[in-house]
Write a protein that holds these residues in place. Structure first.
Motif, PDB file in Angstrom:
ATOM      1  N   THR A 133       0.861  -1.187   0.000  1.00  0.00           N
ATOM      2  CA  THR A 133       0.000   0.000   0.000  1.00  0.00           C
ATOM      3  C   THR A 133       0.896   1.236   0.000  1.00  0.00           C
ATOM      4  O   THR A 133       2.083   1.162   0.298  1.00  0.00           O
ATOM      5  N   THR A 135       0.882   5.667   0.846  1.00  0.00           N
ATOM      6  CA  THR A 135       0.227   6.889   1.323  1.00  0.00           C
ATOM      7  C   THR A 135       0.996   8.085   0.776  1.00  0.00           C
ATOM      8  O   THR A 135       2.188   7.979   0.465  1.00  0.00           O
ATOM      9  N   VAL A 143      -1.964   1.827  -7.585  1.00  0.00           N
ATOM     10  CA  VAL A 143      -1.450   1.047  -6.454  1.00  0.00           C
ATOM     11  C   VAL A 143      -0.008   0.668  -6.746  1.00  0.00           C
ATOM     12  O   VAL A 143       0.411   0.623  -7.909  1.00  0.00           O
TER      13      VAL A 143
END
Length: 195
Positions: A133, A135, A143
């Motif tokens: 993942t 951020t 992704v």
């Protein structure tokens, strides 16, 4: 010459102020985004105005309609400054640009070290690797994509030993993340069978 006074005549001199005020801004403003924010809080120095008579302080209007003290988004925001002198002469509007650049890279998080034993009667192991993942202070473009050190698909069986997965991703402003590596370690713990 015989002492007779004239009836006084009045003449009016009217002076009109037709000189527009001149506005001066603090110039182009450039900044990077604040940490973990998709924008920047900027203290904009108010514009000033000069005039041959008297003029007040210019008023700045942002192109996005927000207050001058609100955070500025990534990209270019224009401030238009206007003022009038005490005789109603408007200045030529002065424009000022605030350019905010996003230079914060995304951060990738993997599921960590993966260890497994070989599948029964196979010299490797089929492993479901959880996707990494990411951020970012703004937004991530898609992704993270993982690339195995042996060039095979993430879903292919993993051989005995260590396989490295390198994860990469970019944010919406083109900033690449620092690549994250993940280790998949497969151990052969099956003894040979003698016939």
């Amino acid at each position: 010459i015989n002492g007779n006074p004239a009836i006084a005549a009045i003449q009016t001199v009217t002076v009109t102020d037709n000189q527009a005020p001149v506005i001066t801004t603090s110039g182009l403003i450039t900044a990077n985004t604040d940490l973990d924010e998709c924008g920047a809080t900027i203290v904009v120095t108010p514009a000033t105005a000069t005039d041959n008579c008297v003029v007040g302080s210019p008023v700045g209007i942002r192109s996005d309609g927000l207050l001058l003290s609100d955070p500025y988004p990534v990209g270019v925001t224009t401030i238009t400054w206007n003022v009038m002198d005490i005789y109603g002469n408007p200045a030529i509007a002065a424009t000022q640009t605030v350019t905010i650049t996003d230079n914060q890279a995304p951060v990738i998080t993997t599921s960590g070290l993966i260890t497994a034993n070989t599948d029964l009667d196979e010299c490797g192991a089929t492993i479901v690797v959880p996707p990494a993942t990411a951020t970012d202070n703004c937004a991530v473009l898609g992704v993270p994509s993982g690339t195995r050190s042996d060039g095979l698909l993430l879903s292919d069986p993993y051989p005995v030993g260590v396989t490295t997965i390198t994860w990469n991703v970019m944010d919406i402003h083109g900033n690449p993340a620092i690549a994250a590596t993940q280790i998949v370690s497969v151990t052969d713990n099956h003894a040979p069978v003698i016939t």
